[in-house]
Design a protein around this motif. Sequence first.
Motif, PDB file in Angstrom:
ATOM      1  N   CYS A   1      -7.169  -2.661   2.202  1.00  0.00           N
ATOM      2  CA  CYS A   1      -7.336  -1.769   3.349  1.00  0.00           C
ATOM      3  C   CYS A   1      -8.720  -1.876   3.989  1.00  0.00           C
ATOM      4  O   CYS A   1      -9.691  -2.228   3.336  1.00  0.00           O
TER       5      CYS A   1
ATOM      6  N   ALA B   1      -4.864   5.603   3.933  1.00  0.00           N
ATOM      7  CA  ALA B   1      -5.358   4.228   3.916  1.00  0.00           C
ATOM      8  C   ALA B   1      -5.058   3.605   5.263  1.00  0.00           C
ATOM      9  O   ALA B   1      -4.033   3.911   5.875  1.00  0.00           O
TER      10      ALA B   1
ATOM     11  N   TRP C   1     -10.089   3.812   3.088  1.00  0.00           N
ATOM     12  CA  TRP C   1      -9.170   4.793   2.534  1.00  0.00           C
ATOM     13  C   TRP C   1      -9.960   6.016   2.122  1.00  0.00           C
ATOM     14  O   TRP C   1     -11.178   5.969   2.007  1.00  0.00           O
TER      15      TRP C   1
ATOM     16  N   LEU D   1      -4.922  -0.117   7.484  1.00  0.00           N
ATOM     17  CA  LEU D   1      -4.862  -1.578   7.475  1.00  0.00           C
ATOM     18  C   LEU D   1      -4.897  -2.080   8.912  1.00  0.00           C
ATOM     19  O   LEU D   1      -4.380  -1.409   9.817  1.00  0.00           O
TER      20      LEU D   1
ATOM     21  N   VAL E   1       0.843  -1.211   0.000  1.00  0.00           N
ATOM     22  CA  VAL E   1       0.000   0.000   0.000  1.00  0.00           C
ATOM     23  C   VAL E   1       0.872   1.251   0.000  1.00  0.00           C
ATOM     24  O   VAL E   1       0.583   2.220  -0.717  1.00  0.00           O
TER      25      VAL E   1
END
Length: 181
Positions: free
Chosen positions: A157, A175, A160, A177, A95
């Motif tokens: 994710c 984003a 975002w 996670l 990412v």
Amino acid sequence: MSTTRPCSPGDRSPEPAGAPGTSEEDAPSDGVSVATAAVPSKAPRAREVRRLRLDGESGVVPLARDFARQALYAWGWLPAATADQRAAAEDVLLVVSELVTNACLHAEGPEEMFLARDNKVIRIEVADRGTGQPAPRTPHRAGRPGGHGMFIVQRLCLDWGVVRIPGLTGKRVWAELGAPA
């Protein structure tokens, strides 16, 4: 799902340097800084924020990945003990690569990258001077080169979005996670 909410539920965005509740450690002259913000006492670890200046640097994608990898080691995500933990760390690095690459290709280059983590989430933000709106390419065509960046971000994710500050040029693409189990 993509979103243009300025921040996700719970607003875990990094605090600006010098903001109440943050304390910047000695920031090296290379533009890297680390801050820790106070969190409610029920959380065993404080929220940590790291910032990397990218404006004017060359090789920003590998630079950003290396910076993120170092943060993951410092935060105990690496070395990973299990395949799931290793996959979670690799997702973060992917990412980071996608957000920084998009800033390079579509937004006049990245200015800064922020990483913030608490016990459950890591948040990546890439600030740039671009005016465009990132979005997954529709329809997504897996067999064709290019155009997969935001599709990958969307798939990996929790959430975002994009933050724009009225009156200022550019944006922050963020984003989030989940932390590895």
